[in-house]
Scaffold this motif. Structure first.
Motif, PDB file in Angstrom:
ATOM      1  N   ILE A 231       0.836  -1.205   0.000  1.00  0.00           N
ATOM      2  CA  ILE A 231       0.000   0.000   0.000  1.00  0.00           C
ATOM      3  C   ILE A 231       0.866   1.249   0.000  1.00  0.00           C
ATOM      4  O   ILE A 231       0.561   2.234  -0.671  1.00  0.00           O
ATOM      5  CB  ILE A 231      -0.949   0.000   1.215  1.00  0.00           C
ATOM      6  CG1 ILE A 231      -1.847  -1.247   1.171  1.00  0.00           C
ATOM      7  CG2 ILE A 231      -1.794   1.273   1.249  1.00  0.00           C
ATOM      8  CD1 ILE A 231      -2.701  -1.411   2.415  1.00  0.00           C
ATOM      9  N   VAL A 232       1.955   1.217   0.774  1.00  0.00           N
ATOM     10  CA  VAL A 232       2.910   2.324   0.818  1.00  0.00           C
ATOM     11  C   VAL A 232       4.299   1.749   0.605  1.00  0.00           C
ATOM     12  O   VAL A 232       4.527   0.551   0.753  1.00  0.00           O
ATOM     13  CB  VAL A 232       2.845   3.075   2.170  1.00  0.00           C
ATOM     14  CG1 VAL A 232       1.502   3.737   2.368  1.00  0.00           C
ATOM     15  CG2 VAL A 232       3.147   2.125   3.325  1.00  0.00           C
ATOM     16  N   GLY A 233       5.258   2.620   0.293  1.00  0.00           N
ATOM     17  CA  GLY A 233       6.608   2.163   0.046  1.00  0.00           C
ATOM     18  C   GLY A 233       7.258   1.604   1.290  1.00  0.00           C
ATOM     19  O   GLY A 233       7.171   2.194   2.366  1.00  0.00           O
ATOM     20  N   ALA A 234       7.911   0.466   1.162  1.00  0.00           N
ATOM     21  CA  ALA A 234       8.626  -0.149   2.277  1.00  0.00           C
ATOM     22  C   ALA A 234       9.569  -1.204   1.722  1.00  0.00           C
ATOM     23  O   ALA A 234       9.459  -1.608   0.562  1.00  0.00           O
ATOM     24  CB  ALA A 234       7.650  -0.788   3.276  1.00  0.00           C
ATOM     25  N   LEU A 235      10.470  -1.648   2.556  1.00  0.00           N
ATOM     26  CA  LEU A 235      11.384  -2.711   2.159  1.00  0.00           C
ATOM     27  C   LEU A 235      10.626  -3.973   1.774  1.00  0.00           C
ATOM     28  O   LEU A 235       9.690  -4.368   2.457  1.00  0.00           O
ATOM     29  CB  LEU A 235      12.318  -3.059   3.320  1.00  0.00           C
ATOM     30  CG  LEU A 235      13.332  -2.009   3.777  1.00  0.00           C
ATOM     31  CD1 LEU A 235      13.961  -2.462   5.077  1.00  0.00           C
ATOM     32  CD2 LEU A 235      14.383  -1.817   2.710  1.00  0.00           C
ATOM     33  N   LEU A 236      11.060  -4.615   0.724  1.00  0.00           N
ATOM     34  CA  LEU A 236      10.492  -5.913   0.386  1.00  0.00           C
ATOM     35  C   LEU A 236      11.277  -7.040   1.040  1.00  0.00           C
ATOM     36  O   LEU A 236      10.761  -8.138   1.215  1.00  0.00           O
ATOM     37  CB  LEU A 236      10.479  -6.102  -1.137  1.00  0.00           C
ATOM     38  CG  LEU A 236       9.546  -5.174  -1.913  1.00  0.00           C
ATOM     39  CD1 LEU A 236       9.639  -5.459  -3.409  1.00  0.00           C
ATOM     40  CD2 LEU A 236       8.114  -5.317  -1.430  1.00  0.00           C
ATOM     41  N   HIS A 237      12.510  -6.746   1.420  1.00  0.00           N
ATOM     42  CA  HIS A 237      13.363  -7.757   2.058  1.00  0.00           C
ATOM     43  C   HIS A 237      14.086  -7.119   3.238  1.00  0.00           C
ATOM     44  O   HIS A 237      14.343  -5.912   3.243  1.00  0.00           O
ATOM     45  CB  HIS A 237      14.375  -8.318   1.056  1.00  0.00           C
ATOM     46  CG  HIS A 237      13.746  -8.871  -0.184  1.00  0.00           C
ATOM     47  ND1 HIS A 237      13.058 -10.066  -0.199  1.00  0.00           N
ATOM     48  CD2 HIS A 237      13.688  -8.367  -1.449  1.00  0.00           C
ATOM     49  CE1 HIS A 237      12.619 -10.291  -1.426  1.00  0.00           C
ATOM     50  NE2 HIS A 237      12.972  -9.283  -2.199  1.00  0.00           N
ATOM     51  N   PRO A 238      14.442  -7.910   4.236  1.00  0.00           N
ATOM     52  CA  PRO A 238      15.147  -7.365   5.404  1.00  0.00           C
ATOM     53  C   PRO A 238      16.516  -6.813   5.030  1.00  0.00           C
ATOM     54  O   PRO A 238      17.148  -7.241   4.064  1.00  0.00           O
ATOM     55  CB  PRO A 238      15.284  -8.582   6.331  1.00  0.00           C
ATOM     56  CG  PRO A 238      14.230  -9.540   5.875  1.00  0.00           C
ATOM     57  CD  PRO A 238      14.113  -9.343   4.398  1.00  0.00           C
ATOM     58  N   GLN A 315      -3.359   7.446   3.293  1.00  0.00           N
ATOM     59  CA  GLN A 315      -2.570   8.577   2.848  1.00  0.00           C
ATOM     60  C   GLN A 315      -1.215   8.067   2.384  1.00  0.00           C
ATOM     61  O   GLN A 315      -0.589   7.233   3.015  1.00  0.00           O
ATOM     62  CB  GLN A 315      -2.357   9.579   3.979  1.00  0.00           C
ATOM     63  CG  GLN A 315      -3.592  10.413   4.277  1.00  0.00           C
ATOM     64  CD  GLN A 315      -3.237  11.642   5.078  1.00  0.00           C
ATOM     65  OE1 GLN A 315      -4.040  12.510   5.176  1.00  0.00           O
ATOM     66  NE2 GLN A 315      -2.053  11.723   5.628  1.00  0.00           N
ATOM     67  N   GLU A 316      -0.749   8.609   1.265  1.00  0.00           N
ATOM     68  CA  GLU A 316       0.563   8.216   0.767  1.00  0.00           C
ATOM     69  C   GLU A 316       1.230   9.399   0.126  1.00  0.00           C
ATOM     70  O   GLU A 316       0.619  10.143  -0.641  1.00  0.00           O
ATOM     71  CB  GLU A 316       0.423   7.086  -0.255  1.00  0.00           C
ATOM     72  CG  GLU A 316       1.699   6.770  -1.010  1.00  0.00           C
ATOM     73  CD  GLU A 316       2.789   6.191  -0.106  1.00  0.00           C
ATOM     74  OE1 GLU A 316       3.823   5.788  -0.628  1.00  0.00           O
ATOM     75  OE2 GLU A 316       2.617   6.189   1.120  1.00  0.00           O
ATOM     76  N   SER A 317       2.471   9.618   0.452  1.00  0.00           N
ATOM     77  CA  SER A 317       3.248  10.663  -0.185  1.00  0.00           C
ATOM     78  C   SER A 317       4.705  10.251  -0.143  1.00  0.00           C
ATOM     79  O   SER A 317       5.104   9.416   0.663  1.00  0.00           O
ATOM     80  CB  SER A 317       3.046  12.004   0.522  1.00  0.00           C
ATOM     81  OG  SER A 317       3.445  11.913   1.861  1.00  0.00           O
ATOM     82  N   GLN A 318       5.508  10.839  -0.985  1.00  0.00           N
ATOM     83  CA  GLN A 318       6.891  10.422  -1.085  1.00  0.00           C
ATOM     84  C   GLN A 318       7.643  10.621   0.217  1.00  0.00           C
ATOM     85  O   GLN A 318       8.491   9.814   0.578  1.00  0.00           O
ATOM     86  CB  GLN A 318       7.581  11.209  -2.212  1.00  0.00           C
ATOM     87  CG  GLN A 318       7.055  10.871  -3.594  1.00  0.00           C
ATOM     88  CD  GLN A 318       7.273   9.408  -3.925  1.00  0.00           C
ATOM     89  OE1 GLN A 318       8.342   8.874  -3.693  1.00  0.00           O
ATOM     90  NE2 GLN A 318       6.257   8.758  -4.448  1.00  0.00           N
TER      91      GLN A 318
END
Length: 326
Positions: A231-238, A315-318
């Motif tokens: 849904i929002v930007g985040a790490l895909l891997h540890p 809510q999403e923003s850079q």
């Protein structure tokens, strides 16, 4: 959360308050079994729906309504745990249990107009700290249910057996196996004051981008995991390693200044939250041992942050991206 629909006239039922008084117990049980407030709400709703589907004669025939509700809720959780494994195989990125704030910090008025009743709040103790919940995720559904019911809620193995549909001996073995998983990664926990000091030092070092201080606060083999749920930007891997994590944090220059980092209790332990315009956009939980941070869990999925904020859920923003990047 909403109260299950009640048959006309139940408002006068002297047994109704006793039935509804079980709600907090069911909330606490289901959250520990599932690690998700959304699923917990569904379980409790379905449990009460099944109770009210019974005729008055059937209800009166139940010697212990509380035990009946617990059995039904536990069995629903067992089924959900089995299906959750399949769902999480398609989950975008890492899945982290839903973080919980200190009970006094729960928002009681939500943007959708629903009021969160105090009975809907999970009681915080060592059985809901993030490190504990993450280990629970490694268990089989039957192990998790047997362990939580017996070791956390003190049900006898005979009672657990009736709930999970296995023999008491089998449930004892399930709980024993789960207990080994819990104990394996454990080291003596630091006192709360020590944890809070380390988290505070981490916050200050992060804010001033002191990479040397950050590395000193992290275990050399530390791991950082983020959950955005797609849904929002985040790490895909540890991210693994103290230096890599520290440099990733420092590389967030130009974004961190747009956020406010605050110290908060997260699942009963010292943690941090990141807010933008008063809206919580990230929650950070820590596993600390030997005076250093071993693991960082960053939850950014807005669906998991409902207890933390009254703001719009998606809510999403850079500038919200505050989890470490490669």
């Amino acid at each position: 959360m909403t109260t299950p629909s009640e048959p006309e006239g139940d408002q006068l039922d002297p047994g109704l308050s006793a039935i509804m008084s079980e709600r907090r117990h069911l909330i606490n049980l289901a959250y520990r079994l599932l690690g998700s407030l959304d699923d917990t709400e569904d379980v409790v709703q379905e449990t009460y729906t099944r109770w009210y589907a019974l005729s008055r004669r059937q209800q009166d025939a139940i010697a212990s309504p509380g035990a009946w509700l617990t059995t039904v809720a536990s069995r629903i959780c067992l089924n959900l745990l089995s299906s959750a494994r399949a769902r999480r195989e398609t989950y975008v990125g890492e899945w982290i249990p839903e973080p919980l704030p200190e009970p006094t910090e729960w928002i009681t008025g939500r943007a959708d107009g629903i009021t969160v009743d105090p009975a809907d709040r999970v009681t915080l103790d060592e059985s809901v700290n993030m490190a504990f919940l993450v280990v629970l995720e490694s268990m089989t559904p039957a192990e998790r249910v047997a362990f939580i019911l017996h070791d956390v809620f003190r049900y006898s193995f005979a009672e657990v057996a009736d709930i999970v549909g296995r023999t008491p001996a089998a449930c004892r073995q399930l709980a024993s196996s789960a207990r080994r998983r819990i104990r394996a990664p454990q080291t003596p926990a630091p006192v709360a004051a020590g944890q809070a000091r380390i988290v505070k030092d981490f916050k200050q070092a992060w804010e001033v981008k002191d990479i040397t201080a950050l590395i000193g606060l992290l275990d050399p083999d530390a791991t950082a995991i983020a959950d955005g749920g797609g849904i929002v930007g985040a790490l895909l891997h540890p991210i693994e390693g103290a230096e890599q994590i520290a440099r990733s944090l420092v590389n967030l220059e130009g974004r961190l200044h747009k956020l406010t980092i605050l110290e908060r209790t997260v699942n009963g332990q010292p943690g941090l939250i990141a807010q933008q315009d008063g809206i919580t956009v990230s929650v950070y939980a820590f596993d600390i041992a030997g005076g250093r941070i071993r693991r960082i869990w960053a939850v950014r999925n807005p669906d998991k942050l409902r207890p933390w904020t009254m703001g719009p859920p998606h809510q999403e923003s850079q500038e919200q991206q505050v989890v470490p990047e490669r």
